[in-house]
Design a protein around this motif. Structure first.
Motif, PDB file in Angstrom:
ATOM      1  N   LYS A  27       0.505   6.304 -24.683  1.00 40.73           N
ATOM      2  CA  LYS A  27       1.800   6.784 -24.201  1.00 40.73           C
ATOM      3  C   LYS A  27       1.705   7.013 -22.698  1.00 40.73           C
ATOM      4  CE  LYS A  27       4.039   8.690 -28.153  1.00 40.73           C
ATOM      5  NZ  LYS A  27       5.269   7.937 -28.016  1.00 40.73           N
ATOM      6  N   LEU A  28       2.682   6.462 -21.981  1.00 40.01           N
ATOM      7  CA  LEU A  28       2.685   6.530 -20.526  1.00 40.01           C
ATOM      8  C   LEU A  28       4.077   6.883 -20.009  1.00 40.01           C
ATOM      9  CD1 LEU A  28       0.843   3.159 -19.866  1.00 40.01           C
ATOM     10  CD2 LEU A  28      -0.163   5.415 -19.684  1.00 40.01           C
ATOM     11  N   SER A  29       4.103   7.531 -18.854  1.00 42.18           N
ATOM     12  CA  SER A  29       5.379   7.715 -18.164  1.00 42.18           C
ATOM     13  C   SER A  29       5.670   6.417 -17.410  1.00 42.18           C
ATOM     14  CB  SER A  29       5.309   8.890 -17.188  1.00 42.18           C
ATOM     15  OG  SER A  29       4.439   8.591 -16.123  1.00 42.18           O
ATOM     16  N   PHE A  30       6.886   6.306 -16.883  1.00 42.57           N
ATOM     17  CA  PHE A  30       7.256   5.074 -16.189  1.00 42.57           C
ATOM     18  C   PHE A  30       6.364   4.820 -14.976  1.00 42.57           C
ATOM     19  CE2 PHE A  30       9.748   2.761 -13.003  1.00 42.57           C
ATOM     20  CZ  PHE A  30       9.985   1.599 -13.703  1.00 42.57           C
ATOM     21  N   GLU A  31       6.065   5.865 -14.211  1.00 44.89           N
ATOM     22  CA  GLU A  31       5.230   5.710 -13.019  1.00 44.89           C
ATOM     23  C   GLU A  31       3.816   5.292 -13.385  1.00 44.89           C
ATOM     24  OE1 GLU A  31       7.119   8.472 -13.497  1.00 44.89           O
ATOM     25  OE2 GLU A  31       8.683   8.031 -12.031  1.00 44.89           O
ATOM     26  N   GLU A  32       3.261   5.902 -14.444  1.00 45.71           N
ATOM     27  CA  GLU A  32       1.912   5.539 -14.897  1.00 45.71           C
ATOM     28  C   GLU A  32       1.887   4.094 -15.392  1.00 45.71           C
ATOM     29  OE1 GLU A  32       0.736  10.047 -16.410  1.00 45.71           O
ATOM     30  OE2 GLU A  32       1.468   8.564 -17.841  1.00 45.71           O
ATOM     31  N   GLY A  34      -4.243 -11.201 -20.705  1.00 43.95           N
ATOM     32  CA  GLY A  34      -3.986 -10.767 -22.076  1.00 43.95           C
ATOM     33  C   GLY A  34      -3.638  -9.294 -22.144  1.00 43.95           C
ATOM     34  N   LEU A  35      -4.360  -8.482 -21.401  1.00 44.40           N
ATOM     35  CA  LEU A  35      -4.064  -7.050 -21.356  1.00 44.40           C
ATOM     36  C   LEU A  35      -2.727  -6.792 -20.676  1.00 44.40           C
ATOM     37  CD1 LEU A  35      -5.121  -4.238 -22.044  1.00 44.40           C
ATOM     38  CD2 LEU A  35      -6.270  -4.204 -19.843  1.00 44.40           C
ATOM     39  N   LEU A  36      -2.416  -7.592 -19.656  1.00 50.74           N
ATOM     40  CA  LEU A  36      -1.149  -7.422 -18.956  1.00 50.74           C
ATOM     41  C   LEU A  36       0.027  -7.770 -19.870  1.00 50.74           C
ATOM     42  CD1 LEU A  36       0.139  -6.723 -16.246  1.00 50.74           C
ATOM     43  CD2 LEU A  36      -0.064  -9.112 -15.603  1.00 50.74           C
ATOM     44  N   THR A  37      -0.138  -8.725 -20.768  1.00 48.48           N
ATOM     45  CA  THR A  37       0.950  -9.054 -21.706  1.00 48.48           C
ATOM     46  C   THR A  37       1.229  -7.885 -22.656  1.00 48.48           C
ATOM     47  OG1 THR A  37      -0.583 -10.123 -23.228  1.00 48.48           O
ATOM     48  CG2 THR A  37       0.573 -11.540 -21.647  1.00 48.48           C
ATOM     49  N   LYS A  38       0.218  -7.090 -22.957  1.00 46.84           N
ATOM     50  CA  LYS A  38       0.443  -5.907 -23.784  1.00 46.84           C
ATOM     51  C   LYS A  38       1.286  -4.864 -23.053  1.00 46.84           C
ATOM     52  CE  LYS A  38      -2.223  -6.919 -27.299  1.00 46.84           C
ATOM     53  NZ  LYS A  38      -1.863  -6.934 -28.676  1.00 46.84           N
ATOM     54  N   LYS A  54       0.202  -1.489 -14.511  1.00 54.48           N
ATOM     55  CA  LYS A  54       0.601  -2.889 -14.382  1.00 54.48           C
ATOM     56  C   LYS A  54       0.262  -3.426 -13.000  1.00 54.48           C
ATOM     57  CE  LYS A  54       4.779  -4.058 -15.353  1.00 54.48           C
ATOM     58  NZ  LYS A  54       6.183  -4.199 -15.778  1.00 54.48           N
ATOM     59  N   LYS A  55       0.521  -2.624 -11.974  1.00 50.78           N
ATOM     60  CA  LYS A  55       0.239  -3.069 -10.605  1.00 50.78           C
ATOM     61  C   LYS A  55      -1.257  -3.255 -10.385  1.00 50.78           C
ATOM     62  CE  LYS A  55       1.730  -2.747  -6.005  1.00 50.78           C
ATOM     63  NZ  LYS A  55       1.826  -4.133  -5.685  1.00 50.78           N
ATOM     64  N   MET A  56      -2.060  -2.367 -10.941  1.00 53.87           N
ATOM     65  CA  MET A  56      -3.513  -2.510 -10.813  1.00 53.87           C
ATOM     66  C   MET A  56      -3.994  -3.784 -11.507  1.00 53.87           C
ATOM     67  SD  MET A  56      -4.607  -0.078  -8.925  1.00 53.87           S
ATOM     68  CE  MET A  56      -6.345  -0.203  -9.172  1.00 53.87           C
ATOM     69  N   MET A  85       0.828  -1.201   0.000  1.00 53.16           N
ATOM     70  CA  MET A  85       0.000   0.000   0.000  1.00 53.16           C
ATOM     71  C   MET A  85       0.865   1.255   0.000  1.00 53.16           C
ATOM     72  SD  MET A  85      -3.329   1.021   2.298  1.00 53.16           S
ATOM     73  CE  MET A  85      -2.587   0.554   3.816  1.00 53.16           C
ATOM     74  N   MET A  86       1.959   1.238   0.740  1.00 58.43           N
ATOM     75  CA  MET A  86       2.857   2.396   0.763  1.00 58.43           C
ATOM     76  C   MET A  86       3.523   2.590  -0.600  1.00 58.43           C
ATOM     77  SD  MET A  86       2.432   3.797   3.587  1.00 58.43           S
ATOM     78  CE  MET A  86       3.723   4.999   3.511  1.00 58.43           C
ATOM     79  N   GLY A  87       3.891   1.482  -1.245  1.00 59.45           N
ATOM     80  CA  GLY A  87       4.458   1.583  -2.590  1.00 59.45           C
ATOM     81  C   GLY A  87       3.455   2.149  -3.570  1.00 59.45           C
ATOM     82  N   MET A  88       2.203   1.754  -3.444  1.00 58.72           N
ATOM     83  CA  MET A  88       1.141   2.252  -4.319  1.00 58.72           C
ATOM     84  C   MET A  88       0.907   3.736  -4.078  1.00 58.72           C
ATOM     85  SD  MET A  88      -0.958   1.385  -6.707  1.00 58.72           S
ATOM     86  CE  MET A  88      -1.558  -0.265  -6.693  1.00 58.72           C
ATOM     87  N   MET A  89       0.932   4.162  -2.816  1.00 57.96           N
ATOM     88  CA  MET A  89       0.735   5.580  -2.507  1.00 57.96           C
ATOM     89  C   MET A  89       1.884   6.417  -3.070  1.00 57.96           C
ATOM     90  SD  MET A  89      -2.115   5.886  -0.996  1.00 57.96           S
ATOM     91  CE  MET A  89      -2.014   7.526  -0.354  1.00 57.96           C
ATOM     92  N   ASN A  90       3.089   5.890  -3.005  1.00 59.28           N
ATOM     93  CA  ASN A  90       4.253   6.587  -3.553  1.00 59.28           C
ATOM     94  C   ASN A  90       4.111   6.735  -5.073  1.00 59.28           C
ATOM     95  OD1 ASN A  90       6.729   7.795  -3.706  1.00 59.28           O
ATOM     96  ND2 ASN A  90       7.880   5.890  -3.594  1.00 59.28           N
ATOM     97  N   THR A  91       3.655   5.679  -5.736  1.00 56.56           N
ATOM     98  CA  THR A  91       3.466   5.728  -7.189  1.00 56.56           C
ATOM     99  C   THR A  91       2.353   6.699  -7.556  1.00 56.56           C
ATOM    100  OG1 THR A  91       4.150   3.414  -7.307  1.00 56.56           O
ATOM    101  CG2 THR A  91       3.043   4.306  -9.221  1.00 56.56           C
ATOM    102  N   ILE A  92       1.288   6.715  -6.782  1.00 55.11           N
ATOM    103  CA  ILE A  92       0.154   7.608  -7.064  1.00 55.11           C
ATOM    104  C   ILE A  92       0.591   9.064  -6.995  1.00 55.11           C
ATOM    105  CG2 ILE A  92      -2.021   8.453  -6.065  1.00 55.11           C
ATOM    106  CD1 ILE A  92      -2.703   5.543  -5.452  1.00 55.11           C
TER     107      ILE A  92
END
Length: 145
Positions: free
Chosen positions: A94-99, A139-143, A104-106, A22-29
């Motif tokens: 197009k996404l930044s690394f954090e996005e 399948g979406l995650l493989t993309k 991917k995490k979601m 959860m802390m990692g997710m909050m940092n990414t958000i």
């Protein structure tokens, strides 16, 4: 959010792991929307439809979460992904690394949640639907990998 002190000796391993995630997710958000969108993900028609539905569900989760709704940067990111997914002419997201890591995490968390569900024997229809849904998420995650 207000910080909360926790005695680590009273917590089990799963609770510590959950809090760490959860802390990692909050940092990414907090970092979403601040980087340059350099990573390109190519999506086909089916993936775009599924991504659009997935983003709608994630928006609902964030609006009903304990954080009191999505932050403006998260909301604008979800709107951006939804607009790309709904646009028939664009096949690249197009996404930044954090996005990228956040999406991917979601997806991974959604797959884990579906696989951990314990259903009774008479819920075989729901179990079949969950298997199909998990396959679509994979399948979406493989993309995204």
């Amino acid at each position: 959010m207000k910080t909360q002190r926790v005695n680590p000796s009273t917590m089990n391993h799963m609770q510590l792991n959950s809090m760490s995630n959860m802390m990692g997710m909050m940092n990414t958000i907090q970092k979403i929307g601040k980087g340059k969108r350099k990573i390109t993900v190519k999506l086909d028609k089916g993936d775009k439809k599924f991504l659009s539905k997935f983003i709608d569900e994630v928006k609902k989760q964030f609006s009903s979460s304990a954080m009191g709704g999505a932050t403006p940067t998260i909301a604008s990111f979800f709107d951006y992904v939804k607009s790309i997914a709904d646009n028939k002419n664009q096949n690249e997201l197009k996404l930044s690394f954090e996005e990228y890591e956040f999406v991917k995490k979601m997806l991974v968390d959604s797959i884990k949640g579906m696989e951990s569900m314990q259903l009774k024997w008479y819920q075989f229809i729901k179990k079949g639907m969950l298997k199909v849904l998990a396959k679509q998420y994979r399948g979406l995650l493989t993309k995204f990998k």
